[in-house]
Design a protein around this motif. Structure first.
Motif, PDB file in Angstrom:
ATOM      1  N   ARG A  74      -4.039 -16.169   3.403  1.00 15.13           N
ATOM      2  CA  ARG A  74      -2.634 -16.181   3.011  1.00 15.13           C
ATOM      3  C   ARG A  74      -1.770 -16.267   4.256  1.00 15.13           C
ATOM      4  O   ARG A  74      -2.122 -15.724   5.293  1.00 15.13           O
ATOM      5  CB  ARG A  74      -2.326 -14.888   2.277  1.00 15.13           C
ATOM      6  CG  ARG A  74      -1.168 -14.994   1.358  1.00 15.13           C
ATOM      7  CD  ARG A  74      -1.434 -14.247   0.123  1.00 15.13           C
ATOM      8  NE  ARG A  74      -0.553 -14.778  -0.883  1.00 15.13           N
ATOM      9  CZ  ARG A  74      -0.256 -14.125  -1.964  1.00 15.13           C
ATOM     10  NH1 ARG A  74      -0.778 -12.960  -2.183  1.00 15.13           N
ATOM     11  NH2 ARG A  74       0.550 -14.657  -2.837  1.00 15.13           N
ATOM     12  N   ASP A  75      -0.629 -16.935   4.157  1.00 15.96           N
ATOM     13  CA  ASP A  75       0.309 -16.989   5.263  1.00 15.96           C
ATOM     14  C   ASP A  75       0.780 -15.578   5.609  1.00 15.96           C
ATOM     15  O   ASP A  75       0.849 -14.702   4.744  1.00 15.96           O
ATOM     16  CB  ASP A  75       1.522 -17.856   4.911  1.00 15.96           C
ATOM     17  CG  ASP A  75       1.184 -19.324   4.831  1.00 15.96           C
ATOM     18  OD1 ASP A  75       0.179 -19.732   5.441  1.00 15.96           O
ATOM     19  OD2 ASP A  75       1.930 -20.064   4.164  1.00 15.96           O
ATOM     20  N   TRP A  76       1.130 -15.398   6.882  1.00 16.28           N
ATOM     21  CA  TRP A  76       1.538 -14.085   7.358  1.00 16.28           C
ATOM     22  C   TRP A  76       2.734 -13.553   6.574  1.00 16.28           C
ATOM     23  O   TRP A  76       2.780 -12.372   6.220  1.00 16.28           O
ATOM     24  CB  TRP A  76       1.862 -14.166   8.848  1.00 16.28           C
ATOM     25  CG  TRP A  76       2.256 -12.853   9.443  1.00 16.28           C
ATOM     26  CD1 TRP A  76       3.526 -12.431   9.724  1.00 16.28           C
ATOM     27  CD2 TRP A  76       1.389 -11.788   9.790  1.00 16.28           C
ATOM     28  NE1 TRP A  76       3.489 -11.175  10.252  1.00 16.28           N
ATOM     29  CE2 TRP A  76       2.181 -10.739  10.304  1.00 16.28           C
ATOM     30  CE3 TRP A  76       0.013 -11.607   9.734  1.00 16.28           C
ATOM     31  CZ2 TRP A  76       1.657  -9.541  10.752  1.00 16.28           C
ATOM     32  CZ3 TRP A  76      -0.512 -10.415  10.176  1.00 16.28           C
ATOM     33  CH2 TRP A  76       0.297  -9.393  10.679  1.00 16.28           C
ATOM     34  N   ASP A  77       3.698 -14.394   6.269  1.00 18.04           N
ATOM     35  CA  ASP A  77       4.895 -13.952   5.547  1.00 18.04           C
ATOM     36  C   ASP A  77       4.594 -13.566   4.101  1.00 18.04           C
ATOM     37  O   ASP A  77       5.369 -12.834   3.484  1.00 18.04           O
ATOM     38  CB  ASP A  77       5.962 -15.041   5.565  1.00 18.04           C
ATOM     39  CG  ASP A  77       6.472 -15.310   6.971  1.00 18.04           C
ATOM     40  OD1 ASP A  77       6.373 -14.408   7.829  1.00 18.04           O
ATOM     41  OD2 ASP A  77       6.958 -16.434   7.213  1.00 18.04           O
ATOM     42  N   ASP A  78       3.497 -14.052   3.544  1.00 20.91           N
ATOM     43  CA  ASP A  78       3.134 -13.785   2.148  1.00 20.91           C
ATOM     44  C   ASP A  78       1.987 -12.787   2.025  1.00 20.91           C
ATOM     45  O   ASP A  78       1.372 -12.687   0.965  1.00 20.91           O
ATOM     46  CB  ASP A  78       2.730 -15.086   1.450  1.00 20.91           C
ATOM     47  CG  ASP A  78       3.864 -16.083   1.392  1.00 20.91           C
ATOM     48  OD1 ASP A  78       5.027 -15.655   1.329  1.00 20.91           O
ATOM     49  OD2 ASP A  78       3.579 -17.294   1.433  1.00 20.91           O
ATOM     50  N   ARG A  79       1.684 -12.058   3.097  1.00 18.98           N
ATOM     51  CA  ARG A  79       0.546 -11.130   3.063  1.00 18.98           C
ATOM     52  C   ARG A  79       0.756 -10.070   1.997  1.00 18.98           C
ATOM     53  O   ARG A  79       1.886  -9.760   1.605  1.00 18.98           O
ATOM     54  CB  ARG A  79       0.300 -10.520   4.434  1.00 18.98           C
ATOM     55  CG  ARG A  79       1.406  -9.678   4.967  1.00 18.98           C
ATOM     56  CD  ARG A  79       1.100  -9.265   6.418  1.00 18.98           C
ATOM     57  NE  ARG A  79       2.145  -8.438   6.972  1.00 18.98           N
ATOM     58  CZ  ARG A  79       3.237  -8.877   7.552  1.00 18.98           C
ATOM     59  NH1 ARG A  79       3.441 -10.169   7.667  1.00 18.98           N
ATOM     60  NH2 ARG A  79       4.139  -8.040   8.017  1.00 18.98           N
ATOM     61  N   LEU A  80      -0.343  -9.513   1.527  1.00 18.17           N
ATOM     62  CA  LEU A  80      -0.311  -8.556   0.432  1.00 18.17           C
ATOM     63  C   LEU A  80       0.110  -7.175   0.929  1.00 18.17           C
ATOM     64  O   LEU A  80      -0.331  -6.733   1.983  1.00 18.17           O
ATOM     65  CB  LEU A  80      -1.689  -8.474  -0.226  1.00 18.17           C
ATOM     66  CG  LEU A  80      -2.208  -9.796  -0.811  1.00 18.17           C
ATOM     67  CD1 LEU A  80      -3.640  -9.651  -1.270  1.00 18.17           C
ATOM     68  CD2 LEU A  80      -1.315 -10.255  -1.948  1.00 18.17           C
ATOM     69  N   ALA A  81       0.935  -6.502   0.137  1.00 19.77           N
ATOM     70  CA  ALA A  81       1.422  -5.180   0.500  1.00 19.77           C
ATOM     71  C   ALA A  81       0.486  -4.079   0.002  1.00 19.77           C
ATOM     72  O   ALA A  81       0.461  -2.987   0.558  1.00 19.77           O
ATOM     73  CB  ALA A  81       2.821  -4.966  -0.056  1.00 19.77           C
ATOM     74  N   ILE A  82      -0.279  -4.366  -1.039  1.00 13.30           N
ATOM     75  CA  ILE A  82      -1.208  -3.374  -1.588  1.00 13.30           C
ATOM     76  C   ILE A  82      -2.631  -3.890  -1.441  1.00 13.30           C
ATOM     77  O   ILE A  82      -2.850  -5.044  -1.115  1.00 13.30           O
ATOM     78  CB  ILE A  82      -0.882  -3.054  -3.066  1.00 13.30           C
ATOM     79  CG1 ILE A  82      -0.932  -4.332  -3.916  1.00 13.30           C
ATOM     80  CG2 ILE A  82       0.487  -2.400  -3.179  1.00 13.30           C
ATOM     81  CD1 ILE A  82      -0.760  -4.085  -5.387  1.00 13.30           C
TER      82      ILE A  82
END
Length: 179
Positions: free
Chosen positions: A124-132
Protein backbone atom coordinates in the motif's frame (compact mmCIF):
# COMPACT_ATOMS: atom_id res chain seq x y z
CA UNK A 1 12.01 8.73 -50.10
CA UNK A 2 8.69 6.89 -50.48
CA UNK A 3 7.50 4.21 -48.13
CA UNK A 4 6.18 1.01 -49.59
CA UNK A 5 2.83 -0.28 -48.38
CA UNK A 6 2.79 -2.92 -45.71
CA UNK A 7 1.79 -6.31 -47.12
CA UNK A 8 -1.73 -7.22 -46.12
CA UNK A 9 -0.62 -10.54 -44.62
CA UNK A 10 1.97 -8.79 -42.43
CA UNK A 11 -0.62 -6.28 -41.23
CA UNK A 12 -3.07 -9.05 -40.31
CA UNK A 13 -0.31 -10.99 -38.50
CA UNK A 14 0.61 -7.89 -36.50
CA UNK A 15 -3.03 -7.30 -35.58
CA UNK A 16 -3.61 -10.92 -34.55
CA UNK A 17 -0.28 -11.12 -32.71
CA UNK A 18 -1.06 -7.82 -31.02
CA UNK A 19 -4.40 -9.08 -29.75
CA UNK A 20 -2.74 -12.31 -28.57
CA UNK A 21 0.04 -10.42 -26.78
CA UNK A 22 -2.48 -8.08 -25.22
CA UNK A 23 -4.61 -11.00 -24.01
CA UNK A 24 -1.57 -12.82 -22.59
CA UNK A 25 -0.22 -9.71 -20.86
CA UNK A 26 -3.56 -8.84 -19.33
CA UNK A 27 -4.32 -12.46 -18.38
CA UNK A 28 -1.00 -12.94 -16.65
CA UNK A 29 -1.16 -9.42 -15.20
CA UNK A 30 -4.39 -10.07 -13.28
CA UNK A 31 -3.32 -13.51 -12.05
CA UNK A 32 0.45 -13.41 -11.47
CA UNK A 33 1.92 -9.92 -11.26
CA UNK A 34 1.20 -6.51 -12.71
CA UNK A 35 4.75 -6.42 -14.07
CA UNK A 36 3.54 -8.55 -16.97
CA UNK A 37 1.54 -5.60 -18.29
CA UNK A 38 4.70 -4.99 -20.36
CA UNK A 39 3.79 -8.04 -22.50
CA UNK A 40 0.38 -6.48 -23.06
CA UNK A 41 2.03 -3.19 -23.98
CA UNK A 42 4.10 -4.93 -26.66
CA UNK A 43 0.91 -6.54 -27.95
CA UNK A 44 -0.85 -3.18 -28.03
CA UNK A 45 1.99 -1.66 -30.02
CA UNK A 46 2.01 -4.59 -32.48
CA UNK A 47 -1.76 -4.09 -32.91
CA UNK A 48 -1.22 -0.39 -33.62
CA UNK A 49 1.46 -1.11 -36.22
CA UNK A 50 -0.79 -3.67 -37.88
CA UNK A 51 -3.80 -1.36 -38.04
CA UNK A 52 -1.67 1.50 -39.36
CA UNK A 53 -0.16 -0.78 -42.00
CA UNK A 54 -3.52 -2.23 -42.98
CA UNK A 55 -5.09 1.19 -43.51
CA UNK A 56 -2.12 2.73 -45.31
CA UNK A 57 -3.31 6.12 -44.04
CA UNK A 58 -1.24 8.22 -41.66
CA UNK A 59 -4.12 9.70 -39.68
CA UNK A 60 -5.30 6.33 -38.36
CA UNK A 61 -1.96 5.83 -36.58
CA UNK A 62 -2.87 8.23 -33.76
CA UNK A 63 -6.07 6.47 -32.59
CA UNK A 64 -4.46 3.05 -33.16
CA UNK A 65 -1.41 3.90 -31.05
CA UNK A 66 -3.55 5.61 -28.39
CA UNK A 67 -5.69 2.48 -28.05
CA UNK A 68 -2.63 0.23 -28.16
CA UNK A 69 -0.98 2.15 -25.33
CA UNK A 70 -4.06 2.61 -23.12
CA UNK A 71 -5.53 -0.89 -23.48
CA UNK A 72 -2.91 -2.91 -21.53
CA UNK A 73 -3.09 -0.65 -18.49
CA UNK A 74 -6.85 -0.20 -18.51
CA UNK A 75 -7.53 -3.89 -19.06
CA UNK A 76 -5.00 -5.05 -16.46
CA UNK A 77 -5.98 -2.75 -13.62
CA UNK A 78 -9.61 -2.08 -14.51
CA UNK A 79 -10.27 -5.64 -15.63
CA UNK A 80 -8.77 -7.01 -12.41
CA UNK A 81 -10.97 -4.72 -10.33
CA UNK A 82 -14.13 -5.62 -12.25
CA UNK A 83 -13.38 -9.36 -12.05
CA UNK A 84 -12.69 -9.14 -8.32
CA UNK A 85 -16.03 -7.38 -7.83
CA UNK A 86 -17.77 -10.20 -9.71
CA UNK A 87 -16.00 -13.36 -8.47
CA UNK A 88 -14.11 -12.25 -5.37
CA UNK A 89 -15.28 -12.53 -1.81
CA UNK A 90 -14.33 -10.40 1.19
CA UNK A 91 -12.26 -11.95 3.97
CA UNK A 92 -11.45 -10.24 7.25
CA UNK A 93 -7.70 -10.57 7.74
CA UNK A 94 -5.22 -9.78 10.48
CA UNK A 95 -1.88 -8.15 9.78
CA UNK A 96 0.96 -10.37 10.94
CA UNK A 97 3.84 -8.29 9.57
CA UNK A 98 4.31 -4.79 8.17
CA UNK A 99 7.49 -3.58 6.51
CA UNK A 100 7.60 0.18 6.07
CA UNK A 101 9.56 1.98 3.35
CA UNK A 102 9.07 5.68 4.24
CA UNK A 103 12.24 7.01 2.61
CA UNK A 104 12.03 5.17 -0.71
CA UNK A 105 11.39 7.02 -3.96
CA UNK A 106 7.76 5.88 -3.70
CA UNK A 107 7.06 5.41 0.04
CA UNK A 108 4.98 2.32 0.78
CA UNK A 109 4.19 -0.36 3.31
CA UNK A 110 4.36 -4.10 2.57
CA UNK A 111 1.86 -6.15 4.57
CA UNK A 112 1.62 -9.85 5.32
CA UNK A 113 -1.95 -10.72 6.29
CA UNK A 114 -3.36 -13.89 7.80
CA UNK A 115 -6.67 -14.61 6.09
CA UNK A 116 -9.03 -17.57 6.45
CA UNK A 117 -8.01 -18.78 2.97
CA UNK A 118 -4.28 -18.43 3.69
CA UNK A 119 -1.49 -15.90 3.93
CA UNK A 120 -1.65 -12.86 1.63
CA UNK A 121 1.06 -10.31 0.80
CA UNK A 122 -0.09 -6.84 -0.29
CA UNK A 123 1.48 -3.41 -0.61
CA UNK A 124 0.00 0.00 0.00
CA UNK A 125 1.15 3.56 -0.62
CA UNK A 126 2.58 5.31 2.42
CA UNK A 127 -0.27 7.85 2.53
CA UNK A 128 -2.87 5.04 2.48
CA UNK A 129 -1.24 2.81 5.12
CA UNK A 130 -3.53 1.01 7.53
CA UNK A 131 -4.20 2.53 10.95
CA UNK A 132 -5.34 -0.73 12.58
CA UNK A 133 -3.96 -4.26 12.47
CA UNK A 134 -6.94 -5.62 10.52
CA UNK A 135 -8.13 -5.24 6.94
CA UNK A 136 -10.74 -6.57 4.56
CA UNK A 137 -9.26 -8.28 1.50
CA UNK A 138 -10.99 -9.33 -1.73
CA UNK A 139 -9.89 -12.86 -2.57
CA UNK A 140 -10.89 -14.80 -5.67
CA UNK A 141 -8.77 -17.55 -7.12
CA UNK A 142 -6.91 -17.42 -9.55
CA UNK A 143 -6.81 -13.60 -9.39
CA UNK A 144 -4.39 -11.63 -7.25
CA UNK A 145 -5.98 -10.51 -3.95
CA UNK A 146 -6.54 -6.78 -3.29
CA UNK A 147 -7.64 -4.63 -0.40
CA UNK A 148 -11.45 -4.46 -0.40
CA UNK A 149 -11.51 -0.69 0.03
CA UNK A 150 -9.53 0.05 -3.17
CA UNK A 151 -11.20 2.10 -5.90
CA UNK A 152 -13.74 0.17 -7.91
CA UNK A 153 -13.75 0.26 -11.70
CA UNK A 154 -16.84 0.19 -13.86
CA UNK A 155 -17.38 -2.47 -16.55
CA UNK A 156 -18.23 0.09 -19.27
CA UNK A 157 -14.80 1.78 -19.59
CA UNK A 158 -13.04 -1.56 -19.31
CA UNK A 159 -15.00 -3.13 -22.16
CA UNK A 160 -15.11 -0.02 -24.34
CA UNK A 161 -11.39 -0.09 -25.18
CA UNK A 162 -11.28 -3.63 -26.63
CA UNK A 163 -14.53 -2.88 -28.46
CA UNK A 164 -12.98 0.26 -29.98
CA UNK A 165 -9.88 -1.73 -30.93
CA UNK A 166 -12.01 -4.36 -32.64
CA UNK A 167 -14.07 -1.76 -34.51
CA UNK A 168 -10.96 0.09 -35.71
CA UNK A 169 -9.82 -2.97 -37.71
CA UNK A 170 -12.74 -2.94 -40.22
CA UNK A 171 -12.32 0.84 -40.54
CA UNK A 172 -8.64 0.32 -41.42
CA UNK A 173 -9.59 -2.42 -43.88
CA UNK A 174 -12.16 -0.15 -45.55
CA UNK A 175 -9.60 2.64 -45.80
CA UNK A 176 -7.17 0.34 -47.57
CA UNK A 177 -9.78 -0.45 -50.21
CA UNK A 178 -10.69 3.22 -50.71
CA UNK A 179 -8.86 4.97 -53.58
Amino acid sequence: MSSSPVPRRTAWLLIAGGFAGLAAGVGFGVTLTTGLVFVGLLGGLAYALGVSGLAERKWIALPAFALGLVAPFLLTFGGHSVLMQRIGHVEHCTITQAEEHPFAKYPSVDYVLACPSGEVELSRDWDDRLAIMEADVLVGSPLRPVFADNARWNLVPVTSVPLAMTLLVPVARALRKAP
